[in-house]
Design a protein around this motif. Structure first.
Motif, PDB file in Angstrom:
ATOM      1  N   VAL A   1     -37.809  11.023 -51.137  1.00 23.79           N
ATOM      2  CA  VAL A   1     -36.813  11.148 -50.075  1.00 23.79           C
ATOM      3  C   VAL A   1     -35.639  12.002 -50.539  1.00 23.79           C
ATOM      4  N   THR A   2     -35.232  11.833 -51.796  1.00 22.10           N
ATOM      5  CA  THR A   2     -34.108  12.608 -52.325  1.00 22.10           C
ATOM      6  C   THR A   2     -34.436  14.095 -52.368  1.00 22.10           C
ATOM      7  N   LEU A   3     -35.620  14.453 -52.843  1.00 18.94           N
ATOM      8  CA  LEU A   3     -35.999  15.867 -52.924  1.00 18.94           C
ATOM      9  C   LEU A   3     -36.129  16.482 -51.533  1.00 18.94           C
ATOM     10  N   ALA A   4     -36.744  15.735 -50.602  1.00 22.48           N
ATOM     11  CA  ALA A   4     -36.875  16.257 -49.243  1.00 22.48           C
ATOM     12  C   ALA A   4     -35.499  16.415 -48.588  1.00 22.48           C
ATOM     13  N   SER A   5     -34.609  15.474 -48.845  1.00 16.06           N
ATOM     14  CA  SER A   5     -33.263  15.557 -48.274  1.00 16.06           C
ATOM     15  C   SER A   5     -32.480  16.717 -48.871  1.00 16.06           C
ATOM     16  N   ALA A   6     -32.653  16.957 -50.178  1.00 16.61           N
ATOM     17  CA  ALA A   6     -31.974  18.089 -50.815  1.00 16.61           C
ATOM     18  C   ALA A   6     -32.460  19.410 -50.227  1.00 16.61           C
ATOM     19  N   LEU A   7     -33.771  19.505 -49.968  1.00 13.79           N
ATOM     20  CA  LEU A   7     -34.306  20.724 -49.351  1.00 13.79           C
ATOM     21  C   LEU A   7     -33.753  20.908 -47.935  1.00 13.79           C
ATOM     22  N   ALA A   8     -33.721  19.825 -47.174  1.00 14.03           N
ATOM     23  CA  ALA A   8     -33.176  19.906 -45.821  1.00 14.03           C
ATOM     24  C   ALA A   8     -31.700  20.301 -45.848  1.00 14.03           C
ATOM     25  N   SER A   9     -30.952  19.776 -46.818  1.00 12.20           N
ATOM     26  CA  SER A   9     -29.543  20.127 -46.933  1.00 12.20           C
ATOM     27  C   SER A   9     -29.366  21.604 -47.281  1.00 12.20           C
ATOM     28  N   ALA A  10     -30.213  22.117 -48.171  1.00  9.88           N
ATOM     29  CA  ALA A  10     -30.127  23.534 -48.538  1.00  9.88           C
ATOM     30  C   ALA A  10     -30.409  24.425 -47.333  1.00  9.88           C
ATOM     31  N   LEU A  11     -31.414  24.069 -46.529  1.00  6.00           N
ATOM     32  CA  LEU A  11     -31.718  24.848 -45.322  1.00  6.00           C
ATOM     33  C   LEU A  11     -30.584  24.776 -44.311  1.00  6.00           C
ATOM     34  N   ARG A  12     -29.974  23.593 -44.182  1.00  4.46           N
ATOM     35  CA  ARG A  12     -28.870  23.443 -43.242  1.00  4.46           C
ATOM     36  C   ARG A  12     -27.685  24.304 -43.666  1.00  4.46           C
ATOM     37  N   TRP A  13     -27.371  24.288 -44.935  1.00  9.93           N
ATOM     38  CA  TRP A  13     -26.252  25.087 -45.418  1.00  9.93           C
ATOM     39  C   TRP A  13     -26.532  26.580 -45.247  1.00  9.93           C
ATOM     40  N   ARG A  14     -27.782  26.966 -45.411  1.00 10.87           N
ATOM     41  CA  ARG A  14     -28.111  28.375 -45.208  1.00 10.87           C
ATOM     42  C   ARG A  14     -27.907  28.770 -43.748  1.00 10.87           C
ATOM     43  N   ARG A  15     -28.354  27.919 -42.836  1.00  6.39           N
ATOM     44  CA  ARG A  15     -28.145  28.213 -41.414  1.00  6.39           C
ATOM     45  C   ARG A  15     -26.661  28.260 -41.074  1.00  6.39           C
ATOM     46  N   GLU A  16     -25.873  27.384 -41.682  1.00 10.01           N
ATOM     47  CA  GLU A  16     -24.438  27.387 -41.416  1.00 10.01           C
ATOM     48  C   GLU A  16     -23.783  28.669 -41.916  1.00 10.01           C
TER      49      GLU A  16
END
Length: 415
Positions: free
Chosen positions: A119-134
């Motif tokens: 869950v931590t690794l998947a959440s970190a990946l999702a956070s990285a994608l979100r920050w890129r979109r931002e």
């Protein structure tokens, strides 16, 4: 005169640069505050702490330990990848300690820790994608702000003999500019202004509005006759617009004290507020078709002369204001609203009108809306007007430099 214009132009550029620098500094502080408020994993840490306290109080062991995975999952919505990993690491360490304390079997504890790591690794990946979109969205917004400064440069609080205020709201979500346009420029033939509404919305409407504003700025300085200014805009639109495209507009000029010239091309009539507070609509005597349709109708616009005394005000607006509906489908009564809120400060008047309009629609407007209010204050204590060449044509002294985008809007506010 030329030296005075150069000094005024230099002052205008410095003032504009200072205003934009201050706006950028304020925006930077707001972004920093937002990042501090939402970028730290405070809520995920509180959630992890709550699970730990429940486990310590109840001693239920493995029943509560899987809930620690909610910490890094929640951190992905508020923090960057580093924050997610920190919350996940903390949750894993606490899970191992609590599992050992509660005597959880090794196989079950390993399964909990594995799920927590996943869950931590998947959440970190999702956070990285979100920050890129931002970051991409921030870049797009910076481009929109640059376009806004090019087409929607702030209008100063005084232009020539007038006190001025502007309000603009784009209907498109996150938009800064739209299909409404306005400009206010001092010229050798007096202060001239335009407000208009392009058929349609989105980028095509913005392009048409930019075309109209460009032609207006050039013609306003070149043409002594206001009708000639309108004719040049008409010819340009006839060459560049499609058969079903048009622009409604009001073009006005103030060539000499007490005399306001108005040309209405299918647009909503301006509102004239006398010093006594009486509000009247400046209905066109000979209605003319919108700009871009003259070839189809053969009708030409006419010049209407309006007396404008000291203390009088003139409100130019687009139909996004008068066609705004409430939940009962009732239109907003602009004339009545203006009579309620009119004051000697145009900015205060428009602020009150905008607030009432937003309350009327119950939130966001569904069409571009622009308001441009001018007030002619009393001449006492003001510099005399200097005559420039052509008979009665005057410009206020000192003449404010035009600046390429000064007082130009295209379709929250210009302030």
């Amino acid at each position: 005169m030329s030296q005075a214009r150069e000094r005024g132009s230099e002052h205008w550029r410095k003032q504009t640069f200072r205003n934009r620098s201050e706006s950028s500094a304020v925006a930077g502080r707001k972004r920093a505050a937002t990042h501090l408020a939402f970028g730290t994993p405070a809520l995920p840490l509180l959630l992890v702490g709550a699970v730990v306290l429940v486990d310590l109080a109840g001693g239920a062991g493995v029943i509560w330990l899987p809930l620690l995975a909610a910490g890094p999952a929640l951190a992905a919505t508020t923090s960057g990848p580093r924050g997610v990993l920190c919350v996940g690491l903390l949750a894993a360490v606490l899970s191992a300690l609590l599992g050992t304390r509660d005597g959880v079997p090794g196989g079950e504890l390993a399964a909990v820790l594995s799920a927590l790591v996943a869950v931590t690794l998947a959440s970190a990946l999702a956070s990285a994608l979100r920050w890129r979109r931002e970051r991409v969205l921030a870049a797009v917004r910076s481009v929109a702000e640059a376009a806004q400064h090019a087409l929607l440069a702030p209008i100063p609080s005084s232009v020539g003999p007038f006190q001025v205020a502007v309000r603009y709201s784009a209907a498109a979500a996150e938009a800064r500019i739209g299909g409404d346009l306005y400009a206010l420029v001092p010229t050798p033939y007096g202060v001239r202004m335009i407000i208009g509404d392009v058929r349609g919305k989105g980028l095509p409407a913005v392009g048409t509005a930019a075309l109209v504003l460009g032609v207006f700025r050039e013609a306003a300085y070149d043409e002594p006759d206001l009708l000639a200014v309108v004719a040049r805009i008409e010819r340009s639109l006839a060459r560049n617009l499609g058969y079903d495209d048009f622009v409604t507009a009001v073009v006005a000029g103030y060539p000499e004290p007490g005399r306001l010239e108005v040309v209405n091309c299918g647009h909503a009539p301006p509102l004239h507020v006398r010093a006594s507070g009486v509000v009247s609509s400046v209905e066109p005597v000979d209605p003319a078709p919108p700009l871009g349709l003259r070839a189809l109708t053969g009708e030409t616009p006419s010049l209407q002369v309006l007396p404008l005394a000291d203390g009088d005000q003139l409100l130019l607006y687009t139909d996004g204001v008068t066609e705004a509906r409430d939940h009962g489908r009732e239109f907003y009564a602009l004339a009545e609203g203006l009579a309620r809120h009119v004051s000697d400060e145009p900015a205060s008047t428009l602020a009150a009108l905008e607030a009432e309009l937003q309350t009327h629609v119950g939130g966001r407007l569904h069409d571009d809306a622009a308001l441009l209010l001018l007030r002619k204050p009393a001449e006492a204590g003001r510099a005399p007007e200097a005559v420039v060449g052509r008979g009665s044509a005057t410009v206020p002294a000192p003449l404010r430099p035009p600046a390429a985008g000064a007082g130009v809007g295209c379709g929250r506010n210009a302030e």
